[in-house]
Design a protein around this motif. Structure first.
Motif, PDB file in Angstrom:
ATOM      1  N   SER B   8     -19.031 -45.941 -21.953  1.00 12.34           N
ATOM      2  CA  SER B   8     -19.199 -44.938 -23.004  1.00 12.34           C
ATOM      3  C   SER B   8     -18.486 -45.384 -24.277  1.00 12.34           C
ATOM      4  CB  SER B   8     -18.705 -43.567 -22.538  1.00 12.34           C
ATOM      5  OG  SER B   8     -17.353 -43.611 -22.195  1.00 12.34           O
ATOM      6  N   ASP B  39     -13.282 -48.511 -19.501  1.00 10.39           N
ATOM      7  CA  ASP B  39     -14.560 -49.084 -19.088  1.00 10.39           C
ATOM      8  C   ASP B  39     -14.518 -50.611 -19.142  1.00 10.39           C
ATOM      9  OD1 ASP B  39     -15.050 -46.423 -19.134  1.00 10.39           O
ATOM     10  OD2 ASP B  39     -16.686 -46.481 -20.586  1.00 10.39           O
ATOM     11  N   THR B  94     -19.845 -32.900 -19.943  1.00 12.28           N
ATOM     12  CA  THR B  94     -19.575 -33.860 -18.873  1.00 12.28           C
ATOM     13  C   THR B  94     -20.620 -33.764 -17.763  1.00 12.28           C
ATOM     14  OG1 THR B  94     -17.282 -33.435 -19.371  1.00 12.28           O
ATOM     15  CG2 THR B  94     -17.714 -34.680 -17.400  1.00 12.28           C
ATOM     16  N   ALA B  97     -23.827 -35.478 -18.807  1.00 11.54           N
ATOM     17  CA  ALA B  97     -23.699 -36.937 -18.758  1.00 11.54           C
ATOM     18  C   ALA B  97     -23.785 -37.405 -17.310  1.00 11.54           C
ATOM     19  CB  ALA B  97     -22.384 -37.381 -19.390  1.00 11.54           C
ATOM     20  N   PHE B 115     -16.973 -47.166 -12.862  1.00 14.63           N
ATOM     21  CA  PHE B 115     -16.718 -46.423 -14.092  1.00 14.63           C
ATOM     22  C   PHE B 115     -15.276 -46.683 -14.511  1.00 14.63           C
ATOM     23  CE2 PHE B 115     -19.922 -43.453 -12.145  1.00 14.63           C
ATOM     24  CZ  PHE B 115     -20.858 -43.501 -13.160  1.00 14.63           C
ATOM     25  N   SER B 119     -12.633 -41.113 -19.857  1.00  9.54           N
ATOM     26  CA  SER B 119     -12.969 -41.530 -21.216  1.00  9.54           C
ATOM     27  C   SER B 119     -11.929 -40.908 -22.142  1.00  9.54           C
ATOM     28  CB  SER B 119     -14.380 -41.100 -21.587  1.00  9.54           C
ATOM     29  OG  SER B 119     -14.564 -39.744 -21.310  1.00  9.54           O
ATOM     30  N   LEU B 125     -11.886 -37.288 -16.706  1.00  9.59           N
ATOM     31  CA  LEU B 125     -11.552 -37.766 -15.373  1.00  9.59           C
ATOM     32  C   LEU B 125     -12.527 -37.137 -14.364  1.00  9.59           C
ATOM     33  CD1 LEU B 125      -8.464 -39.260 -14.855  1.00  9.59           C
ATOM     34  CD2 LEU B 125      -8.632 -37.642 -12.997  1.00  9.59           C
ATOM     35  N   SER B 126     -13.776 -37.062 -14.722  1.00  6.84           N
ATOM     36  CA  SER B 126     -14.728 -36.299 -13.917  1.00  6.84           C
ATOM     37  C   SER B 126     -15.999 -37.033 -13.556  1.00  6.84           C
ATOM     38  CB  SER B 126     -15.170 -35.041 -14.681  1.00  6.84           C
ATOM     39  OG  SER B 126     -14.071 -34.313 -15.130  1.00  6.84           O
TER      40      SER B 126
HETATM   41  N1  AMP Z   1     -22.002 -40.819 -21.590  1.00  5.39           N
HETATM   42  C1  AMP Z   1     -21.594 -41.721 -20.688  1.00  5.39           C
HETATM   43  N2  AMP Z   1     -22.355 -42.808 -20.405  1.00  5.39           N
HETATM   44  C2  AMP Z   1     -21.944 -43.724 -19.484  1.00  5.39           C
HETATM   45  N3  AMP Z   1     -20.809 -43.637 -18.803  1.00  5.39           N
HETATM   46  C3  AMP Z   1     -20.015 -42.571 -19.035  1.00  5.39           C
HETATM   47  C4  AMP Z   1     -20.358 -41.564 -19.985  1.00  5.39           C
HETATM   48  N4  AMP Z   1     -19.373 -40.641 -20.010  1.00  5.39           N
HETATM   49  C5  AMP Z   1     -18.449 -41.065 -19.112  1.00  5.39           C
HETATM   50  N5  AMP Z   1     -18.827 -42.219 -18.526  1.00  5.39           N
HETATM   51  C6  AMP Z   1     -18.104 -43.019 -17.514  1.00  5.39           C
HETATM   52  O1  AMP Z   1     -17.276 -42.159 -16.767  1.00  5.39           O
HETATM   53  C7  AMP Z   1     -15.911 -42.515 -16.905  1.00  5.39           C
HETATM   54  C8  AMP Z   1     -15.039 -41.280 -16.902  1.00  5.39           C
HETATM   55  O2  AMP Z   1     -15.425 -40.424 -17.955  1.00  5.39           O
HETATM   56  P1  AMP Z   1     -14.965 -38.917 -18.091  1.00  5.39           P
HETATM   57  O3  AMP Z   1     -15.139 -38.280 -16.764  1.00  5.39           O
HETATM   58  O4  AMP Z   1     -15.836 -38.351 -19.143  1.00  5.39           O
HETATM   59  O5  AMP Z   1     -13.523 -38.972 -18.497  1.00  5.39           O
HETATM   60  C9  AMP Z   1     -15.856 -43.326 -18.198  1.00  5.39           C
HETATM   61  O6  AMP Z   1     -14.768 -44.227 -18.180  1.00  5.39           O
HETATM   62  C10 AMP Z   1     -17.200 -44.036 -18.166  1.00  5.39           C
HETATM   63  O7  AMP Z   1     -17.153 -45.185 -17.325  1.00  5.39           O
END
Ligand code: AMP
Ligand code: FAD
Lengths: 298, 249
Positions: B8, B39, B94, B97, B115, B119, B125-126
């Motif tokens: 991301s 990432d 989230t 996505a 992953f 982000s 963290l989800s």
């Molecule tokens: N829109 C997105 N597209 C692709 N991978 C994502 C996206 N959002 C989150 N991720 C992946 O999910 C991980 C955790 O994201 P999050 O849960 O949003 O903190 C990130 O480090 C990315 O590897």
């Protein structure tokens, strides 16, 4: 539909964590504002007496799932517990108890299981909430974004909601010395299968007996201004006098003076102790991201 | 080994956040975007596994055209394929996505999905655990060491005050934490090669949102600090204030 809240709380070595009292107190407050019931669920062994004491924070009913019995269903042998199985327990309990609002403490474990519970129960989900309030019957959750550089208020679509609460932010409130009623959950009724034990913890390695920054109420952190690892005894001495945990800036972690587990900041831990003492730290924006919500900063 | 890596695009961590005109998101003017730092660990881990076991690395992102920058960075590091699931706008949560990523990943039946652990924009963290639930894979997040032996996974996961040693079987979802590896710097050859790599586009499968941002605000300003200028001579005064005024010791 009428609301009902389920709070999932954690224990460690037979005692409930501080975060448990925070979550229950917040659940009680929210149940008052929404005029609805709330229940508590926990997973542990030999914690019934402690679970009864959760009544002093306002819990009237605590569902206890026996940790050993739960673990005996694991497809892996020689493992201790499984995050995915914990998630299944919370989701099944919420469904059985018709609870539509789930509160979980945002500890390492809580944050790991919550997204799974959100999917299993098809709930709208807020990770790492720092404030909750009710407006016109709807829950509004506040969550820091961009490493705490801004905050969002969010509302949820639908009536199924799951929120993790950042530890050390919500106040534990004792409301008396009533005992909670304990209800043992029959593990056989939780529809567990092999997939629920898809990953399992074989061993927990404690890196040191020291208090972890993420859980400490006082933190003394050292940075590059200390000039070298040999001077960190100053930080450690002050920390031991105050009963504090020791932290570090990234600069000293990258230099190998301190372990990564101590790093505070955007790429380290986010902390919000009552007192944060920074020694020889310049206060870079990425460091602030991890500690700016501390109550008092020296 | 078929490996999918979720990437991301996020604002650089030094970004000074200003609230946008809609009062619901940040003002994007002057913000520079980078591949989410966690990432990079995921891409590096994927590349190392491919170099060891053979196979391919597919970088995938859910986002607007801009998110192609994240995929390009993965190309520069060495990913062979890139897929953008094209979101109509940046206004997705989230869940949305995770759902779009999961629907795509399911159709690919990868052996491993990597992953970053979180982000750095919304710090969810989800996504890793959500995607894993949706595609029925086991998931281990915040991983600082990953061993794969045949189908058996042993991972070290960072927790408060220590580590958990976690076991699972392939296929699985893994979220990477700092410490797992040292992401490579793209070399000139891989940068040149990446220029001609096409980014495949896929249509979103889900466009709803489970939560709505009502308002974005700056955090409440802290009360002005107090400055002590006499060095060690002020320590007794400081201790007194911490005891009596702040009541923290
Ligand atoms: N829109 C997105 N597209 C692709 N991978 C994502 C996206 N959002 C989150 N991720 C992946 O999910 C991980 C955790 O994201 P999050 O849960 O949003 O903190 C990130 O480090 C990315 O590897
Ligand atoms: C993507 C990214 C993520 C990052 N994540 C983090 C993170 O999670 N955590 C983090 O901490 N940093 C992080 N950083 C790094 C951050 O930008 C800073 O480089 C780092 O915090 C600086 O560490 P420091 O304050 O120890 O060192 P310095 O900035 O060098 O500060 C040293 C301080 O010590 C003072 N000093 C010197 N001598 C003395 C003395 N004798 N007595 C008292 N004071 C003295 C100096 O005046 C100065 O203020 C990140 C950076 C990036 C790009």
């Amino acid at each position: 539909m009428s609301n009902k809240i389920l709070a999932f709380v954690e224990s460690k070595d037979g005692k409930f964590k501080n975060s448990a009292f925070e979550v229950i107190s917040e659940a009680k407050k929210l149940s008052g504002e929404l005029s609805c019931d709330f229940e508590v669920v926990t997973i542990g062994s030999g914690i019934d007496a402690e679970a009864e004491n959760l009544g002093s924070y306002g819990a009237s009913k605590v569902l206890v799932v026996d940790a050993n019995e739960l673990n005996s269903k694991s497809k892996f042998s020689g493992t201790q517990y499984s995050h995915s199985a914990f998630a299944k327990v919370v989701a099944e309990t919420a469904t059985k108890e018709s609870a539509n609002i789930i509160l979980i403490s945002g500890t390492g474990l809580g944050k790991e299981i919550a997204p799974r519970v959100a999917i299993k129960t098809d709930s709208a989900f807020c990770q790492d909430c720092v404030a909750l309030h009710v407006e016109g019957g709807n829950i509004i959750a506040t969550k820091p974004v961009y490493a705490g550089k801004s905050m969002i208020d969010m509302k949820f679509n639908g009536d199924k909601i799951l929120i993790t609460l950042r530890p050390n932010v919500f106040k534990p409130v004792k409301s008396g010395d009533a005992k909670a009623a304990i209800e043992k959950v029959d593990v056989g009724s939780l529809n567990l299968n092999d997939k629920d034990f898809g990953s399992a913890v074989k061993e927990v390695v404690v890196s040191s007996e020291k208090l972890d920054v993420a859980e400490a109420d006082i933190i003394v952190s050292g940075g590059r201004g200390l000039r070298g690892p040999e001077n960190f005894h100053l930080v450690e001495t002050l920390a031991s006098v105050l009963g504090a945990a020791t932290g570090a800036s990234r600069a000293v972690v990258d230099a190998g003076w301190r372990g990564h587990g101590e790093q505070v900041g955007q790429t380290g831990k986010t902390v919000s102790p009552s007192l944060y003492i920074a020694v020889g730290i310049s206060g870079a924006i990425q460091h602030l991201a991890g500690m700016s919500s501390s109550k008092t900063i020296v | 080994m078929k490996i999918i890596v979720g990437v991301s695009l996020v604002p650089d961590s030094t970004t000074k956040v200003k609230i946008g005109a809609d009062k619901k998101s940040i003002d994007e003017n002057g913000v520079s975007y980078i591949l989410n730092p966690y990432d990079e660990f995921a891409v590096e881990e994927a590349l190392q596994l491919k170099e060891k076991n053979g196979g391919e690395v597919i970088a995938i992102s859910y986002g607007t055209d801009k998110a192609k920058e994240a995929i390009k960075k993965a190309f520069q590091m060495g990913a062979e394929k890139g897929v953008l699931i094209k979101a109509a706008s940046n206004d997705f949560d989230t869940y949305s996505a995770a759902k779009n990523l999961a629907d795509y990943i399911k159709g690919q039946s990868p052996d491993l999905v990597l992953f970053g652990k979180t982000s750095i924009d919304f710090d969810g963290l989800s996504v890793p655990a959500m995607v894993a639930e949706m595609i029925d894979y086991p998931c281990i997040n915040v991983v600082v060491k990953l061993d794969i032996n045949g189908n058996d996974i042993t991972a070290e996961r960072e927790i408060e005050g220590g580590k958990e040693i976690v076991v699972a079987n392939l296929p699985a979802v893994i979220g990477t934490q700092k410490g797992i590896n040292n992401p490579r710097y793209p070399n000139l050859k891989s940068i040149m090669a990446s220029k001609s790599k096409p980014i495949e586009e896929a249509a979103p499968t889900y466009t709803g949102n489970k939560y709505e941002v009502i308002e974005m605000k700056l955090p409440a300003a802290k009360a002005a600090g107090r400055i002590f200028t006499n060095g060690a001579a002020d320590v007794p005064e400081l201790v007194k204030l911490l005891r009596e005024e702040a009541k923290v010791i």
